[in-house]
Scaffold this active site. Sequence first.
Site, PDB file in Angstrom:
ATOM      1  N   HIS A 316       0.499  -1.423  -0.018  1.00  0.00           N
ATOM      2  CA  HIS A 316      -0.118   0.164   0.012  1.00  0.00           C
ATOM      3  C   HIS A 316       0.824   1.384  -0.126  1.00  0.00           C
ATOM      4  O   HIS A 316       0.249   2.437   0.054  1.00  0.00           O
ATOM      5  CB  HIS A 316      -1.042   0.130   1.263  1.00  0.00           C
ATOM      6  N   LYS A 496      -8.914  13.461   4.077  1.00  0.00           N
ATOM      7  CA  LYS A 496      -8.138  12.302   4.092  1.00  0.00           C
ATOM      8  C   LYS A 496      -7.206  12.353   5.086  1.00  0.00           C
ATOM      9  O   LYS A 496      -7.184  13.545   5.941  1.00  0.00           O
ATOM     10  CB  LYS A 496      -7.344  12.254   2.711  1.00  0.00           C
ATOM     11  N   ARG A 497      -6.679  11.216   5.517  1.00  0.00           N
ATOM     12  CA  ARG A 497      -5.392  11.385   6.704  1.00  0.00           C
ATOM     13  C   ARG A 497      -4.615  12.568   6.742  1.00  0.00           C
ATOM     14  O   ARG A 497      -4.246  13.040   5.296  1.00  0.00           O
ATOM     15  CB  ARG A 497      -4.696  10.068   6.865  1.00  0.00           C
ATOM     16  N   LYS A 502       0.408  14.073   1.396  1.00  0.00           N
ATOM     17  CA  LYS A 502      -0.901  14.500   0.973  1.00  0.00           C
ATOM     18  C   LYS A 502      -1.095  16.039   0.695  1.00  0.00           C
ATOM     19  O   LYS A 502      -2.139  16.595  -0.012  1.00  0.00           O
ATOM     20  CB  LYS A 502      -2.004  13.891   1.796  1.00  0.00           C
ATOM     21  N   THR A 603      -8.715   6.369  -2.505  1.00  0.00           N
ATOM     22  CA  THR A 603      -9.738   6.170  -2.979  1.00  0.00           C
ATOM     23  C   THR A 603     -11.000   7.022  -2.830  1.00  0.00           C
ATOM     24  O   THR A 603     -12.015   7.107  -3.436  1.00  0.00           O
ATOM     25  CB  THR A 603     -10.208   4.715  -2.180  1.00  0.00           C
ATOM     26  N   LYS A 607     -14.463   8.148  -4.897  1.00  0.00           N
ATOM     27  CA  LYS A 607     -15.814   8.503  -4.417  1.00  0.00           C
ATOM     28  C   LYS A 607     -16.409   9.847  -4.594  1.00  0.00           C
ATOM     29  O   LYS A 607     -17.616   9.922  -5.389  1.00  0.00           O
ATOM     30  CB  LYS A 607     -15.806   8.427  -2.924  1.00  0.00           C
TER      31      LYS A 607
END
Length: 757
Positions: A316, A496-497, A502, A603, A607
């Site tokens: 991952h 998101k985290r 990110k 992901t 969505k």
Amino acid sequence: MDIDMNQTLQNIASHYYGKELKDCTDREVYYILLDITKELMKSVPVIEGDRKLYYISAEFLIGKLLSNNLLNLGIYADVRKVLEENGISLAAVEEYEPEPSLGNGGLGRLAACFLDSIATLELPGDGVGLNYHLGLFHQAFQNYKQKELPDPWLSDNSWLNDTGKYYPVEFGDRTVHAHLYSIDVCGYSGKKNALKLFDLDTVNEAIVTEGIDFDKSDIEENLTLFLYPDDSDEKGRLLRVYQQYFLVSAGAQMIIEDVKAHGWPLTSISDHAVIQINDTHPSMVIPELIRLLMNEGLTIDQAIEQTEKTCAYTNHTILAEALEKWPESFLEKVAPQIVPIIEELDRRAKERSDNPKTAIIDDNGLVHMAHMDIHFSKSTNGVAKIHTDILKNTELHDFYELYPEKFNNKTNGITFRRWLQACNPQLTDWIISKIGDGFLTDSDELEKLLPFVKDKKALAELADIKMTKKKELAVFMKKRQNIDLDVNSIFDIQVKRLHEYKRQQMNLLSAINLYQEIKNGYKPEQKVTIIFGAKAAPAYILAKDIIHAILVFSQIVDSDPEVNKYMQVVMVENYDVTCAEKLIPAADISEQISLASKEASGTSNMKFMLNGAVTLGTDDGANVEIHDLVGGDNIFIFGTESEDVIESYAKGDYHPQEVLEKEPNLDPIVNFLVGEEMMALGDPECLHRLHHDITTKDWFMALRDLDAYMDERKKAYAAYADKDKWFAMALTNIAMAGYFSSDRTIAQYNDDIWKLK
Ligand SMILES: *Cc1c(COP(=O)(O)O)cnc(C)c1O
């Protein structure tokens, strides 16, 4: 289901509460629905077969289950209608369901989407995990900072079923007994699998003192209290290894028991069981399964061969710090019985290759869990095309040369039951009205929507649905955090985290730039609401500094009447699946701005796309595949490309100071972080630390991409002005989202790896 729903609900209401359904409180209705749903699920047939999958994972971020279960039982619409006739809203009832706190982010949510699709495709496959009593943590904001609190979710009446079964787990100095619980996972097919969760009866929630602090030494009291206990000290790291061994030992015993119960010989266990290892947390299942098979009479050669054919590994991440390596001394303490097996695997791995980079145990005595997975499982997969290519070409290149046949890609997916039907019934009904309901079982049929991009009436209807979802989000945010949202603004969302890669910090810097432009007289045509939602790992200081800066900046914008007409910055507290289901359908813009090469897949990007948001992002993870599917005109892409990023890391030639020298326009933006407005409200230590990091280190190159990001963001905001064009883009995204159904992903896992029957 052939039952009179109104009569059934009335009967239970009368039996439990002695009143009519319409007089029950929302909480009472929740327990009525929980009971009837659990009861109906009991009679759903179990999926059987000759070969079964065990999806083993430290996390299952399953979200609330009521709507999903009603949908998959085929009674959702019926229940919603009966409740409405009695003046009850299903959405209000759902608020009384606690969200099981068994996961952290994408990896855990993926496991949950997969369970839904596995059952829907009628494949025999269970999830195997742990029953954390207090979850990851509940995030609260205090003084513009994240505060971590326990997140209890268990109660006497929940989805959990007690199987009454126990499995002994031997730690170095004691034996404990893993207690097996089970949650039914009903597919859209009308058949079910299960999520098997292990727990320890002696765990004691009362040992938690301040926040999420607890005594990390007493395993019997703390083992399944929290997911990912703080690993900044040695006791915390040891506890993680205890949890991992507990999971895999109990799991492997259960699998062997299943196989034996069918009368199948363990010498051919790989014909009857497949173990998909979700990231490295459950990697010890490999030596543990070998050990147990030897106890059952297999030779070591047989046990290793069968294990290698039974297990498959999903990678991952390429972030080096996230690839687990445990000191052999830890394993010696937690599970001494598997150490000789790991040493034997290391010896055999060194026979297969003398390249020290593929060793299981390195010269420092560290056990590389991913290396053990790749050598001794039959498959290694990445989770998006670009991610798998990077694994093959760069990160795991030496392994790829050794085992080219083991490497494969399985681009992630999401279950449309939850991420469309349950969270956006309005959009679902609208799609059905245009193209029928075939897309519910064959997601590629969404492409039939493409002709409607030229239909102005259809686009206006789509715009109306988006407005409805924005209004619902506004109600939710008002209730939850007492925040007012302007539904006429652009909803620009990054949830998101929290992680530097990110790049929430880049989003913040771009927002600061907009603020400064407005202060300098710029009057945007369109107001924008920039929404963040993210938990930071409790020991991740810089991530918490970023949350602090966002919360302080949000307050500055809010209290400035010159600016708050044009922009608002919101941070959602305790981002979880429940919030995601409200936020994502309301989004206009989906922020997917990770540094190219760093996001394995993502992901939430899928969505958002499915719910008609347009992506603003880098060519990273599954964004690359979204870009290919919708074409350059229906997505906003910017930033340094992945090859260039990888090259920069190899050469070590990125220096944020050089960017600041070349692009002096960035100076005032970055310096705002430590300017007087921020200092007046914020904590100088946190803000200086963040500023210092961004200007001297900036490991994930936010400054390098900042200018390009700000330009592309402006283009997206400008595009929003032409509503027909915007909603044609949104509709194109919905139409092309079929590829990202986890039904497709699971069919591919099954065709290439599992071959269940
Ligand atoms: C989908 C999801 C994630 C994953 O988000 P990414 O943006 O892909 O990292 C994380 N948390 C929750 C609650 C989700 O629903």
